[in-house]
Structure formats: C-alpha cells, structure tokens
Design a protein around this motif. Structure first.
Motif, PDB file in Angstrom:
ATOM      1  N   LEU B 108      44.050  95.223  74.530  1.00 15.79           N
ATOM      2  CA  LEU B 108      45.156  94.586  75.250  1.00 15.79           C
ATOM      3  C   LEU B 108      45.533  93.238  74.651  1.00 15.79           C
ATOM      4  CD1 LEU B 108      44.481  95.278  79.018  1.00 15.79           C
ATOM      5  CD2 LEU B 108      46.270  96.205  77.577  1.00 15.79           C
ATOM      6  N   VAL B 109      44.550  92.539  74.132  1.00 16.36           N
ATOM      7  CA  VAL B 109      44.819  91.171  73.719  1.00 16.36           C
ATOM      8  C   VAL B 109      45.854  91.125  72.598  1.00 16.36           C
ATOM      9  CG1 VAL B 109      43.136  90.685  71.910  1.00 16.36           C
ATOM     10  CG2 VAL B 109      43.646  88.966  73.607  1.00 16.36           C
ATOM     11  N   SER B 110      45.783  92.113  71.708  1.00 17.34           N
ATOM     12  CA  SER B 110      46.770  92.094  70.629  1.00 17.34           C
ATOM     13  C   SER B 110      48.097  92.664  71.106  1.00 17.34           C
ATOM     14  CB  SER B 110      46.254  92.864  69.422  1.00 17.34           C
ATOM     15  OG  SER B 110      45.805  94.118  69.816  1.00 17.34           O
ATOM     16  N   ASP B 111      48.053  93.558  72.087  1.00 17.04           N
ATOM     17  CA  ASP B 111      49.305  94.147  72.576  1.00 17.04           C
ATOM     18  C   ASP B 111      50.132  93.155  73.371  1.00 17.04           C
ATOM     19  OD1 ASP B 111      48.705  96.468  71.432  1.00 17.04           O
ATOM     20  OD2 ASP B 111      48.042  97.498  73.232  1.00 17.04           O
ATOM     21  N   PHE B 112      49.471  92.188  73.965  1.00 16.17           N
ATOM     22  CA  PHE B 112      50.209  91.338  74.884  1.00 16.17           C
ATOM     23  C   PHE B 112      51.370  90.617  74.218  1.00 16.17           C
ATOM     24  CE2 PHE B 112      47.883  91.748  78.787  1.00 16.17           C
ATOM     25  CZ  PHE B 112      48.786  91.294  79.708  1.00 16.17           C
ATOM     26  N   THR B 113      51.147  90.092  73.030  1.00 12.46           N
ATOM     27  CA  THR B 113      52.272  89.421  72.381  1.00 12.46           C
ATOM     28  C   THR B 113      53.188  90.396  71.684  1.00 12.46           C
ATOM     29  OG1 THR B 113      50.746  88.987  70.626  1.00 12.46           O
ATOM     30  CG2 THR B 113      51.501  87.095  71.921  1.00 12.46           C
ATOM     31  N   SER B 114      52.595  91.412  71.043  1.00 14.47           N
ATOM     32  CA  SER B 114      53.454  92.255  70.213  1.00 14.47           C
ATOM     33  C   SER B 114      54.253  93.232  71.057  1.00 14.47           C
ATOM     34  CB  SER B 114      52.618  92.999  69.178  1.00 14.47           C
ATOM     35  OG  SER B 114      51.676  93.802  69.818  1.00 14.47           O
ATOM     36  N   PHE B 187      42.034  89.226  83.745  1.00 13.98           N
ATOM     37  CA  PHE B 187      41.685  87.819  83.891  1.00 13.98           C
ATOM     38  C   PHE B 187      41.160  87.254  82.569  1.00 13.98           C
ATOM     39  CE2 PHE B 187      38.067  84.930  84.498  1.00 13.98           C
ATOM     40  CZ  PHE B 187      38.746  83.812  84.957  1.00 13.98           C
ATOM     41  N   LEU B 188      40.274  87.998  81.939  1.00 13.41           N
ATOM     42  CA  LEU B 188      39.679  87.520  80.680  1.00 13.41           C
ATOM     43  C   LEU B 188      40.758  87.302  79.625  1.00 13.41           C
ATOM     44  CD1 LEU B 188      36.462  89.722  80.461  1.00 13.41           C
ATOM     45  CD2 LEU B 188      36.615  87.278  80.950  1.00 13.41           C
ATOM     46  N   ILE B 189      41.682  88.273  79.527  1.00 16.84           N
ATOM     47  CA  ILE B 189      42.734  88.142  78.509  1.00 16.84           C
ATOM     48  C   ILE B 189      43.592  86.915  78.775  1.00 16.84           C
ATOM     49  CG2 ILE B 189      44.827  89.204  77.614  1.00 16.84           C
ATOM     50  CD1 ILE B 189      43.377  91.889  78.270  1.00 16.84           C
ATOM     51  N   ASN B 190      43.961  86.754  80.049  1.00 13.38           N
ATOM     52  CA  ASN B 190      44.756  85.576  80.403  1.00 13.38           C
ATOM     53  C   ASN B 190      44.032  84.295  80.041  1.00 13.38           C
ATOM     54  OD1 ASN B 190      47.397  85.502  82.052  1.00 13.38           O
ATOM     55  ND2 ASN B 190      46.422  87.444  82.506  1.00 13.38           N
ATOM     56  N   ALA B 191      42.740  84.294  80.344  1.00 11.63           N
ATOM     57  CA  ALA B 191      41.963  83.096  80.051  1.00 11.63           C
ATOM     58  C   ALA B 191      41.941  82.834  78.553  1.00 11.63           C
ATOM     59  CB  ALA B 191      40.544  83.262  80.591  1.00 11.63           C
ATOM     60  N   VAL B 192      41.771  83.912  77.771  1.00 15.51           N
ATOM     61  CA  VAL B 192      41.753  83.760  76.308  1.00 15.51           C
ATOM     62  C   VAL B 192      43.081  83.183  75.822  1.00 15.51           C
ATOM     63  CG1 VAL B 192      41.825  85.068  74.146  1.00 15.51           C
ATOM     64  CG2 VAL B 192      40.034  85.520  75.806  1.00 15.51           C
ATOM     65  N   TYR B 193      44.195  83.722  76.360  1.00 14.72           N
ATOM     66  CA  TYR B 193      45.501  83.236  75.944  1.00 14.72           C
ATOM     67  C   TYR B 193      45.671  81.764  76.246  1.00 14.72           C
ATOM     68  CZ  TYR B 193      47.795  87.393  74.319  1.00 14.72           C
ATOM     69  OH  TYR B 193      48.173  88.449  73.555  1.00 14.72           O
ATOM     70  N   ILE B 194      45.314  81.412  77.476  1.00 13.52           N
ATOM     71  CA  ILE B 194      45.470  80.014  77.871  1.00 13.52           C
ATOM     72  C   ILE B 194      44.610  79.130  76.969  1.00 13.52           C
ATOM     73  CG2 ILE B 194      44.963  78.361  79.698  1.00 13.52           C
ATOM     74  CD1 ILE B 194      47.356  79.924  80.376  1.00 13.52           C
ATOM     75  N   PHE B 195      43.406  79.638  76.686  1.00 10.92           N
ATOM     76  CA  PHE B 195      42.504  78.869  75.844  1.00 10.92           C
ATOM     77  C   PHE B 195      43.090  78.683  74.443  1.00 10.92           C
ATOM     78  CE2 PHE B 195      38.914  78.860  72.808  1.00 10.92           C
ATOM     79  CZ  PHE B 195      38.365  77.642  73.169  1.00 10.92           C
TER      80      PHE B 195
END
Lengths: 195, 565
Positions: B108-114, B187-195
């Motif tokens: 998901l983490v890579s999909d979120f922006t792309s 939640f984890l992904i959001n936290a990573v993004y914010i970080f």
C-alpha cells in the motif's frame, strides 16, 4: 459573476467556466474519448450529447482517427487539442486560456486564433494569459499587464498605445516591467566571452 | 473495466441515498470519477510490473487490477506456510499476521502516491463544477476499493484453509480480525507518510516512495529465498511464541491471541489482554488517523502538488558527493571526453529515479544471492574435507557481480529523457567511444566496486590468502566480460534510448554471446583454479584481452553508435 456569488457558490460559477491549463496535464492513460466523456460528465452533460460533441470537435481538430488511442503516446500539440476540447465541451460562457497555443502546429494555431475570435463574437468572455505579446495584441479587446503580481497597465491596445507612445505591445511591456535596461543585459551576455 | 472493478463499483455505489443526502455529494459525479479512476488503475503497471527490466511500452497495459489481485492471492498463499509451524494457533497466526501486515503495508505504501493520490486531480477535477464533498467521498471510496482489491485475495487462502481444517467459524473469525489488522496497517502507512514528510521536503517525497518500491521488490524476493530455509530451522526447533513475554508489544501477537481466545474461549491472562488490544488499538489508531493525521496529511499533500520550491542552497552532503565523483573521474579516465562521460553517467545513475526503480531491484536480487552463496552452508564450508567446490565460491560471487554490472549497463542506455541526448550529437566529439568508455567505467565503479570488495574480503576470510591470485583473475575476467558484452551489445550513448524500444533483430544472438562469454571465462577459470601456474598465465592473457577491449571501446566511431531513430 453573472449574478452568482463566487464565494458562496463556487460550483455554480465553475459550471459556466471553461478552464484550459497551460501544462498539458491530463490523465494520459485514457483515450481522448474516455477523457472527454469524463470531463463532460463532470459538467453534467448527457452521454449522447458528449458523444456527438466529442466526435465533432475531434474531427475539427483532425484527431478523429486517434480518438480511441491512449494519450500517453500523443505529442504535446495533440494533448493541447484534447485539453482545448475539454474546456469547451460544455459550451461555457467564460473561458480561461493559459498559453493555449504552446506546442500547436502552425495550422492549429490559426484554427485556435480563429476560434477565439469567433467565441468572442458569440458574446463569450475570454481570459487569455500569454507571454506571446504579438498574439495578445491581435486577439485582445482589453489587455492587462501584470508584473510580479501587480497590475501595471489596463486598457485596450489602442489606449495603451496612446499612453505609451506608438509602440508594439512587446515594447510597451518591456518599458513597463523591465527594471534594468534590457539592452544592457544583451551587452552583458556578449561581454561574458571577454575573458 | 473488468468484472472485478464493475462488482466493486456497484457495491460501493449501492447506498446512493447515503452519499447524496448524508454525504452531500452528487452520485453521477461520484460514478464518473470512480469509473475513470478504476479504468486508470487498470492501465497502470503495478509495483511488480513497474520494476520489470524490459518494459515494453508498445504493449499497452490493461487489466493491471487482475495482476494486482493475483499477486495478493499469491502472497496470501505464501502466508499458509505459517500454518506449518509449531502446533498452536497463537504461534501460527502470529507469523501469519506478521506476514500479512508487513506485505500489506509494503504494497500500500507505494500505491498511495502513485495510484490513490493523483496530484493531477487538482488541475483536472477541481476547476470543474464538482463539489468538494464529492471529491473527498470519491477519493475515500477509491482508497477503500483499492484496499479491498489487495486484502480480499490476501485473506482468501487463509480463510479457505481455516474453514477446511477448523470450520466456518474459524474462517469468519480470521476475516474479522484481518479487518482490524487492515485498520492498523492504514494507521502505520499514514504514520510513515507523515514521518517522511516531516523529515524531508515534498520534492523528495516521490523519490523516497520509490525507494519503498525497490525495497519491497527486494524483500519479496529475499523472503522467497530465505523463508523456506528459516521455516525448516524453526520447525526443527519446535518454536512456540507464547513463551516470549516481549511479544506483548507486537501487534501480530495480539491478533493471533484474539483469534485463539475467541475461538476456544480460553487462554492465559496475557492472551486475553493481547486479544483485547487487537480490537482497541486499531480502532484507537484509526481515530488518530481521522482526527489528527489526515488533516495534516492533506495539508502536506497540497504542498506536494504545489511545492515546486526547490531550495537553491545545497547541503554539504551533496558537495562532498560531488567531490568524490569528480575525483574518481579524474583517477579513472584519461581525457576530457571520457571524464565527461564518466561524470554524466555517474550523476544520472545516482539521481534518476526511473533508472533506480529499474535497476536497484535486480541489483538487490543479486546481493541476496551473493549473501546466500557466502552464508548458506557456511558450516559445510568450514567442515568440508575436500573443500573443492566451496573454495571456488568467492570467485563465483565475483562472476555473479558481473551480472549486476551487465544489468545496470543494459539499463544505463535507456531514459525517459532520451531526447536530451542531442547534446552528444551536436558536441564536437570525434569518438563517441570515449563517452561510452567513461559511462562504462562509471557503471562498473558504481555497481561492481563494492561487491568486489565485499567478495574479496569474504573470500580472504573464508579461504585464506592463498586464494588471492584466483580472486585477482576473477576480477580481471569480470572486467573482461563486462567490456566484451559492452562491445557486442551496447554501442549506445548513456541515457540516449527511449524506454521499451522494440527489440532489434539479432537480440537473441547477442544474448547468447553474452552468456557464452561469461560461461567460457568462468568455466575455464573453474577448470584451472587449483593450478597456480595456469592461473598466472590466464591472468596475463586476460589482462591483454582486457586492454584490447578497452582500446576498442574507446575507438567506437559515430557510424557504429546506435541511435534511437
């Protein structure tokens, strides 16, 4: 704007505006037909109305053969034509064009310029933003020169000519906006070889 | 649109009243935005497809959704390995949920922006008469559909397994718990993004996300290589996680406990607490996302789309790097043109995101293989009485690193911005071979040097100093192979070819020649490596040929260079 309070009802205002951005920014994995249908539906057009307008507009722009091709292979000019069509598809009263001629071939430039003057004759309000002073000079009824966010001149081309002496718009712009002498800049460039 | 997208679309749009009355959004707009987004999803290469080496642009991607779902299904199947461990559900499901959450987050983490947050929306949708609520609801529904596409196939194998072995209740329980695990993952992904956005500028954001993609691809490959072996060991040792108290802080343990306690209605106090956490923490964290993270997130994202504010001041780090590249170029090249070729290639390789996404995963695979060679069966190597095959290992590693260079080299000629290579064509360069030579040296140094040093040290450590002549020979041969392949296959200027150009004829012959050269050099070396004299002679010959090859590369004339058109 046309009796609409833009602050209170931005959506209604947007409905009457056709916006054509400068950067050929569109979803290029879609085909022109898909993209324009999407745009049309956002303006609340019926699918069959869209269909016939898309067909006609794309034919006029000479893109009809490419109508079902994905746009990622398109040239800048082709994308620009699709963008123009997307801004006009709902027949807006107000049209905002930002450098609409960039990337277009010579024949398309003629078509678009012609289109602009015909739309204006139809009573539509057109905002035309450009750095191409010679084009602005020809297509505009009223010219506003903006320098660093502040208006430095406002009026018809004739009025501007009277104010600033009988010059071309390009020269007027340079006179009003350039802080340093532009001729000096060219001299400096030449002198850069002098070591 | 394929059948899955249609089903999802019909499903999420079913409560039309809810959206129009409660959500104040217009259903026709919602439908058309979502339809368009799903069509685009279908045409966008997913993480795995994007990192494929030879992307064929002429072949249009369609039904990428099916590919994504199939990938998730395969991942879900691989989670079943967890059920072969230990003999209780807590152990098995702790492993299961560890895999589930990790892989879900990574995909998901890579999909979120792309995929999910397209900054073009600002330009395309916002000027249209669509109200903001509609856009927000459309985005949320799109994210929901996307997460479903990944999680449903991922859970399916586990669900089927549990239904078959433990009954329908167990299966359904897994799905419910998986839902909470998904909340936690979001939640984890959001936290990573914010970080990430905290520590970096929005301009660099996309770069960092592409590193996630790279790491993701390598991780999958590495786990595919390493996990089965680890599983063997764990099974032998009879692992039981409930012995470890520190697992209390690990979310997968909570989910595993909640499954066990709810299924059997028994368990230690620790397990009951963990089970409680499994439901409370995800709900609490999603509350944090909605209340605190999402607003900050949107604000930051607005910065990404509008943020073209490149800071003119350079950090001291880049200054230092610049010095290194230039010094290396000075040492390794002999004239201005070659120097330029070296520097250009070095910097392009280090900075072009698209090059990194294409090359780094395969480099990562080879690094994994290298580590496997050295550290797998290391026990055997020390104990092996004959030591015949094993002491050739460092050399194998060096030969393998030539594969890395070849990969990098074959990608180094491609670029999104291939048109910019006109600069070479208009420059008064007599022999483009000089540029190619510089580019090759840069590639060699950036990709092979560290691996060669690693192999050298590992080789000396494992087999003693006696192996040094052989290592040197392998070095030399590795260079020879690289140069030979370059001479046969890549008479092209760096970053001058469009991606995915149609394969030219003779590709097969070339590929065959490459394999043949590597096999021949490596094979001959293997046959003679125990004979010191033969190694010396081979080293001498190899050096001679290498010199010749380097000379011919630099003499490549314009007529020989392949142009994109």
């Amino acid at each position: 704007m046309q009796g609409i309070d833009v602050k209170n009802d931005p959506v209604e205002a947007k409905r009457r505006i056709g916006y054509i951005p400068e950067l050929a920014e569109l979803y290029d994995v879609l085909t022109p037909s898909e993209f324009l249908h999407f745009m049309g539906s956002l303006y609340g057009l019926e699918a069959d109305v869209c269909e016939s307008r898309i067909g006609k507009m794309m034919t006029a722009f000479g893109l009809f053969p490419n109508i079902h091709q994905r746009m990622d292979t398109f040239s800048k000019g082709m994308k620009q034509k699709v963008l123009l069509a997307s801004g006009l598809i709902h027949n807006p009263d107000i049209i905002i064009l930002d450098e609409p001629l960039s990337g277009l071939d010579a024949n398309s430039v003629i078509i678009v310029k012609d289109l602009i003057s015909k739309l204006a004759k139809d009573g539509k309000t057109i905002f035309y933003c450009s750095h191409m002073m010679d084009v602005v000079e020809k297509v505009s009824d009223r010219i506003i020169l903006i320098d660093n966010g502040s208006v430095v001149a406002d009026g018809s081309f004739e009025a501007l000519k009277q104010q600033e002496g009988n010059r071309s718009l390009e020269q007027i712009f340079a006179r009003l906006t350039a802080k340093d002498n532009l001729g000096q800049a060219a001299d400096d460039l030449i002198n850069a070889f002098g070591n | 649109m394929n059948i899955f997208n249609k089903i999802f679309l019909a499903f999420v749009l079913a409560p039309k009243k809810l959206y129009s009355q409660w959500g104040h959004s217009r259903v026709p707009h919602l439908t058309s935005i979502l339809t368009t987004k799903l069509i685009m999803d279908d045409r966008r290469p997913n993480t795995i497809q994007a990192t494929k080496q030879h992307r064929d642009k002429n072949k249009e991607i369609s039904n990428a959704t099916l590919g994504t779902m199939l990938m998730s299904l395969l991942m879900g199947l691989s989670f079943l390995l967890a059920f072969s461990l230990g003999d209780n559900y807590v152990t098995q499901l702790t492993v299961y949920f560890t895999l589930f959450i990790t892989l879900l987050c990574m995909s998901l983490v890579s999909d979120f922006t792309s995929v999910l947050i397209d900054i073009r929306d600002t330009n395309i949708i916002l000027p249209k008469p669509v109200n903001d609520r509609t856009v927000v609801v459309a985005r949320l529904l799109h994210i929901f559909i996307h997460i479903c596409k990944i999680t449903i196939p991922m859970c399916l194998p586990g669900f089927v397994y549990l239904v078959v072995t433990a009954g329908i209740v167990a299966g359904l329980l897994l799905l419910i718990i998986a839902f909470f695990a998904v909340l936690l993952a979001i939640f984890l992904i959001n936290a990573v993004y914010i970080f990430i956005l905290r520590i970096t500028t929005p301009e660099k954001f996309k770069n960092i996300i592409s590193y996630f993609q790279i790491v993701f691809a390598i991780l999958i490959y590495a786990s595919y290589q390493v996990l089965p072996r680890m599983m063997d060991e764990i099974t032998v040792k009879g692992l039981d996680v409930s012995d470890n108290q520190w697992l209390m802080i690990a979310p997968p343990f909570w989910f595993a406990c909640s499954f066990n306690t709810l299924l059997t209605w028994q368990g230690s106090p620790v397990e009951w607490v963990a089970a409680f956490m499994a439901f409370v923490v995800p709900v609490a964290s999603i509350y944090v996302v909605i209340k605190y993270l999402a607003p900050a997130f949107n604000q930051k994202l607005a910065m990404i789309s509008g943020g073209e504010t490149a800071s003119p001041s350079r950090s001291s780090g880049t200054e230092w790097q610049k010095g290194v590249a230039e010094r290396l170029a000075g040492w390794l090249t002999t004239n201005k043109v070659e120097y330029t070729g070296f520097l250009f290639t070095w910097k392009m390789m280090a900075r072009s995101r698209d090059f990194k996404v294409r090359v780094y995963p395969s480099v990562g695979y080879f690094v994994v293989i290298l580590f496997m060679i050295f550290f797998r069966n290391k026990g055997n190597m020390d104990a092996g009485p004959d030591g015949f095959i094993f002491s050739f290992k460092p050399m194998i590693a060096i030969y393998l690193s030539s594969m890395i260079v070849t990969t990098a080299m074959s990608q180094m000629v491609y670029s999104d911005k291939y048109n910019a290579s006109w600069v070479f064509l208009i420059a008064p360069v007599r022999q483009p071979g000089q540029i190619i030579s510089g580019a090759l040296k840069a590639t060699l140094f950036q990709f092979a040097f560290w691996l060669m040093v690693f192999s050298l040290i590992a080789g000396l450590w494992l087999a003693g100093p006696a192996v040094l002549p052989n290592l040197l020979l392998a070095f030399c041969n590795q260079l020879l192979i690289t140069y030979a392949i370059a001479l046969i296959g890549f008479k092209r200027l760096p970053f001058s070819q469009p991606l995915g150009v149609a394969q030219k004829s003779g590709q097969f012959v070339r590929g065959f020649a490459m394999v043949f050269i590597s096999m021949l050099t490596g094979g001959v070396h293997y046959l003679i490596y125990q004979n010191a004299l033969a190694v010396g002679v081979f080293l001498f010959i190899s050096l001679l040929i290498l010199g010749g090859l380097m000379y011919s590369i630099r003499k490549i004339a314009w007529a020989e260079v392949e142009n994109p058109e």
